[in-house]
Design a protein around this motif. Structure first.
Motif, PDB file in Angstrom:
ATOM      1  N   LYS A   1      18.421  48.183  19.713  1.00 34.80           N
ATOM      2  CA  LYS A   1      17.118  48.748  19.341  1.00 34.80           C
ATOM      3  C   LYS A   1      17.255  49.922  18.378  1.00 34.80           C
ATOM      4  CE  LYS A   1      14.971  47.271  23.613  1.00 34.80           C
ATOM      5  NZ  LYS A   1      14.279  47.665  24.823  1.00 34.80           N
ATOM      6  N   GLY A   2      18.469  50.191  17.929  1.00 31.16           N
ATOM      7  CA  GLY A   2      18.697  51.275  16.983  1.00 31.16           C
ATOM      8  C   GLY A   2      18.512  52.637  17.625  1.00 31.16           C
ATOM      9  N   THR A   3      18.155  53.604  16.827  1.00 31.78           N
ATOM     10  CA  THR A   3      18.022  54.974  17.315  1.00 31.78           C
ATOM     11  C   THR A   3      16.831  55.162  18.240  1.00 31.78           C
ATOM     12  OG1 THR A   3      16.816  55.605  15.324  1.00 31.78           O
ATOM     13  CG2 THR A   3      19.210  55.935  15.297  1.00 31.78           C
ATOM     14  N   ALA A   4      15.947  54.161  18.326  1.00 27.85           N
ATOM     15  CA  ALA A   4      14.802  54.232  19.241  1.00 27.85           C
ATOM     16  C   ALA A   4      15.149  53.726  20.635  1.00 27.85           C
ATOM     17  CB  ALA A   4      13.632  53.420  18.685  1.00 27.85           C
ATOM     18  N   GLY A   5      16.337  53.151  20.813  1.00 29.12           N
ATOM     19  CA  GLY A   5      16.733  52.620  22.116  1.00 29.12           C
ATOM     20  C   GLY A   5      16.825  53.732  23.158  1.00 29.12           C
ATOM     21  N   PRO A   6      16.380  53.464  24.384  1.00 31.17           N
ATOM     22  CA  PRO A   6      16.367  54.501  25.423  1.00 31.17           C
ATOM     23  C   PRO A   6      17.737  55.118  25.700  1.00 31.17           C
ATOM     24  CG  PRO A   6      15.128  52.573  26.139  1.00 31.17           C
ATOM     25  CD  PRO A   6      15.785  52.216  24.849  1.00 31.17           C
ATOM     26  N   TRP A   7      18.774  54.299  25.839  1.00 31.56           N
ATOM     27  CA  TRP A   7      20.084  54.882  26.143  1.00 31.56           C
ATOM     28  C   TRP A   7      20.571  55.718  24.963  1.00 31.56           C
ATOM     29  CZ3 TRP A   7      24.369  54.484  23.256  1.00 31.56           C
ATOM     30  CH2 TRP A   7      24.510  53.394  22.394  1.00 31.56           C
ATOM     31  N   TYR A   8      20.263  55.296  23.743  1.00 29.66           N
ATOM     32  CA  TYR A   8      20.698  56.039  22.561  1.00 29.66           C
ATOM     33  C   TYR A   8      20.036  57.415  22.520  1.00 29.66           C
ATOM     34  CZ  TYR A   8      21.870  57.272  17.808  1.00 29.66           C
ATOM     35  OH  TYR A   8      22.351  57.935  16.703  1.00 29.66           O
ATOM     36  N   ARG A   9      18.754  57.462  22.828  1.00 25.94           N
ATOM     37  CA  ARG A   9      18.064  58.760  22.857  1.00 25.94           C
ATOM     38  C   ARG A   9      18.694  59.677  23.895  1.00 25.94           C
ATOM     39  NH1 ARG A   9      13.508  55.539  23.090  1.00 25.94           N
ATOM     40  NH2 ARG A   9      12.942  56.487  25.073  1.00 25.94           N
ATOM     41  N   GLY A  10      19.081  59.133  25.043  1.00 23.79           N
ATOM     42  CA  GLY A  10      19.744  59.935  26.069  1.00 23.79           C
ATOM     43  C   GLY A  10      21.079  60.475  25.603  1.00 23.79           C
ATOM     44  N   VAL A  11      21.832  59.668  24.903  1.00 21.90           N
ATOM     45  CA  VAL A  11      23.128  60.094  24.374  1.00 21.90           C
ATOM     46  C   VAL A  11      22.957  61.233  23.381  1.00 21.90           C
ATOM     47  CG1 VAL A  11      24.969  59.338  22.792  1.00 21.90           C
ATOM     48  CG2 VAL A  11      24.378  57.935  24.754  1.00 21.90           C
ATOM     49  N   ARG A  12      21.939  61.158  22.565  1.00 21.48           N
ATOM     50  CA  ARG A  12      21.740  62.161  21.518  1.00 21.48           C
ATOM     51  C   ARG A  12      21.340  63.521  22.070  1.00 21.48           C
ATOM     52  NH1 ARG A  12      24.176  61.776  17.349  1.00 21.48           N
ATOM     53  NH2 ARG A  12      22.591  62.855  16.199  1.00 21.48           N
ATOM     54  N   SER A  13      20.897  63.583  23.326  1.00 20.64           N
ATOM     55  CA  SER A  13      20.479  64.874  23.870  1.00 20.64           C
ATOM     56  C   SER A  13      21.669  65.794  24.124  1.00 20.64           C
ATOM     57  CB  SER A  13      19.646  64.697  25.139  1.00 20.64           C
ATOM     58  OG  SER A  13      20.438  64.184  26.186  1.00 20.64           O
ATOM     59  N   ARG A  14      22.825  65.243  24.530  1.00 20.81           N
ATOM     60  CA  ARG A  14      23.995  66.078  24.833  1.00 20.81           C
ATOM     61  C   ARG A  14      25.255  65.660  24.079  1.00 20.81           C
ATOM     62  NH1 ARG A  14      24.438  70.565  28.141  1.00 20.81           N
ATOM     63  NH2 ARG A  14      26.325  69.658  28.938  1.00 20.81           N
ATOM     64  N   HIS A  15      25.269  64.478  23.541  1.00 22.68           N
ATOM     65  CA  HIS A  15      26.409  63.970  22.769  1.00 22.68           C
ATOM     66  C   HIS A  15      27.684  63.807  23.599  1.00 22.68           C
ATOM     67  CE1 HIS A  15      24.071  64.592  19.116  1.00 22.68           C
ATOM     68  NE2 HIS A  15      23.743  65.764  19.609  1.00 22.68           N
ATOM     69  N   GLN A  16      27.526  63.689  24.905  1.00 20.73           N
ATOM     70  CA  GLN A  16      28.705  63.460  25.738  1.00 20.73           C
ATOM     71  C   GLN A  16      28.319  62.729  27.009  1.00 20.73           C
ATOM     72  OE1 GLN A  16      30.170  67.468  25.921  1.00 20.73           O
ATOM     73  NE2 GLN A  16      29.121  67.910  27.819  1.00 20.73           N
ATOM     74  N   GLY A  17      29.336  62.178  27.645  1.00 17.43           N
ATOM     75  CA  GLY A  17      29.116  61.424  28.865  1.00 17.43           C
ATOM     76  C   GLY A  17      30.420  60.789  29.327  1.00 17.43           C
ATOM     77  N   ARG A  18      30.303  59.610  29.935  1.00 18.39           N
ATOM     78  CA  ARG A  18      31.469  58.921  30.482  1.00 18.39           C
ATOM     79  C   ARG A  18      31.335  57.436  30.177  1.00 18.39           C
ATOM     80  NH1 ARG A  18      31.785  60.468  36.159  1.00 18.39           N
ATOM     81  NH2 ARG A  18      32.779  62.282  35.270  1.00 18.39           N
ATOM     82  N   VAL A  19      32.473  56.805  29.902  1.00 21.55           N
ATOM     83  CA  VAL A  19      32.495  55.354  29.713  1.00 21.55           C
ATOM     84  C   VAL A  19      33.538  54.751  30.639  1.00 21.55           C
ATOM     85  CG1 VAL A  19      31.653  55.405  27.335  1.00 21.55           C
ATOM     86  CG2 VAL A  19      34.120  55.467  27.769  1.00 21.55           C
ATOM     87  N   THR A  20      33.252  53.524  31.058  1.00 23.56           N
ATOM     88  CA  THR A  20      34.174  52.755  31.882  1.00 23.56           C
ATOM     89  C   THR A  20      34.264  51.365  31.273  1.00 23.56           C
ATOM     90  OG1 THR A  20      33.432  53.978  33.830  1.00 23.56           O
ATOM     91  CG2 THR A  20      34.675  51.947  34.224  1.00 23.56           C
ATOM     92  N   ALA A  21      35.507  50.939  30.985  1.00 23.57           N
ATOM     93  CA  ALA A  21      35.711  49.617  30.388  1.00 23.57           C
ATOM     94  C   ALA A  21      37.134  49.162  30.663  1.00 23.57           C
ATOM     95  CB  ALA A  21      35.472  49.657  28.885  1.00 23.57           C
ATOM     96  N   GLY A  22      37.266  47.952  31.163  1.00 18.78           N
ATOM     97  CA  GLY A  22      38.593  47.380  31.350  1.00 18.78           C
ATOM     98  C   GLY A  22      39.513  48.212  32.213  1.00 18.78           C
ATOM     99  N   GLY A  23      38.975  48.892  33.210  1.00 16.34           N
ATOM    100  CA  GLY A  23      39.796  49.729  34.073  1.00 16.34           C
ATOM    101  C   GLY A  23      40.008  51.145  33.560  1.00 16.34           C
ATOM    102  N   VAL A  24      39.497  51.439  32.381  1.00 16.33           N
ATOM    103  CA  VAL A  24      39.609  52.781  31.793  1.00 16.33           C
ATOM    104  C   VAL A  24      38.311  53.524  32.062  1.00 16.33           C
ATOM    105  CG1 VAL A  24      39.848  54.078  29.640  1.00 16.33           C
ATOM    106  CG2 VAL A  24      41.145  51.954  29.980  1.00 16.33           C
ATOM    107  N   ARG A  25      38.430  54.735  32.571  1.00 14.08           N
ATOM    108  CA  ARG A  25      37.259  55.600  32.819  1.00 14.08           C
ATOM    109  C   ARG A  25      37.553  56.930  32.150  1.00 14.08           C
ATOM    110  NH1 ARG A  25      33.164  55.638  36.899  1.00 14.08           N
ATOM    111  NH2 ARG A  25      32.499  57.748  37.418  1.00 14.08           N
ATOM    112  N   ARG A  26      36.741  57.284  31.142  1.00 13.29           N
ATOM    113  CA  ARG A  26      37.005  58.505  30.381  1.00 13.29           C
ATOM    114  C   ARG A  26      35.722  59.252  30.072  1.00 13.29           C
ATOM    115  NH1 ARG A  26      41.874  59.069  27.401  1.00 13.29           N
ATOM    116  NH2 ARG A  26      41.014  61.141  27.049  1.00 13.29           N
TER     117      ARG A  26
END
Length: 123
Positions: A50-75
């Motif tokens: 949904k581009g920059t209007a996507g809900p998760w994207y707007r949330g990311v832009r508020s603090r520019h940080q978070g956590r990701v989990t993929a393939g057993g990697v959590r960072r």
């Protein structure tokens, strides 16, 4: 910029999906959003259909940080806007990795989706 170690980059880059939790203003994490992740060179990228209007994207832009989990990697990561010069390589990575989903992959290759391309940088 912090770089991924080789093992985490390979494992997370090969994962079919990634769970992304963006950080709220109070430091707590939002509920995870599952999405596609691609590797291009030594970096990992995500995009919002949904581009920059996507809900998760707007949330990311508020603090520019978070956590990701993929393939057993959590960072814990910083979310950095990709430079438009990175878009062609990221497009190619999406086509290569998810091309078997022909009807879906084209949605992450639009100009709207490209504008939301984020580089995931470990912190």
């Amino acid at each position: 910029m912090t770089h991924w170690n080789d093992a985490d980059l390979a494992e997370a880059g090969a994962a079919e999906e990634l769970d992304l939790e963006s950080e709220r203003a109070d430091g707590t994490l939002r509920a995870p959003v599952t999405m596609w992740v691609v590797r291009s060179g030594g970096q990992l990228y995500v995009r919002s259909v949904k581009g920059t209007a996507g809900p998760w994207y707007r949330g990311v832009r508020s603090r520019h940080q978070g956590r990701v989990t993929a393939g057993g990697v959590r960072r814990d990561v910083a979310f950095r806007p990709a430079d438009p010069g990175e878009y062609p390589a990221v497009d190619a990575a999406y086509r290569e990795k998810y091309g078997r989903y022909t009807a879906v992959v084209e949605h992450v290759l639009t100009d709207t989706a490209r504008a939301s391309t984020l580089r995931l940088e470990p912190r």
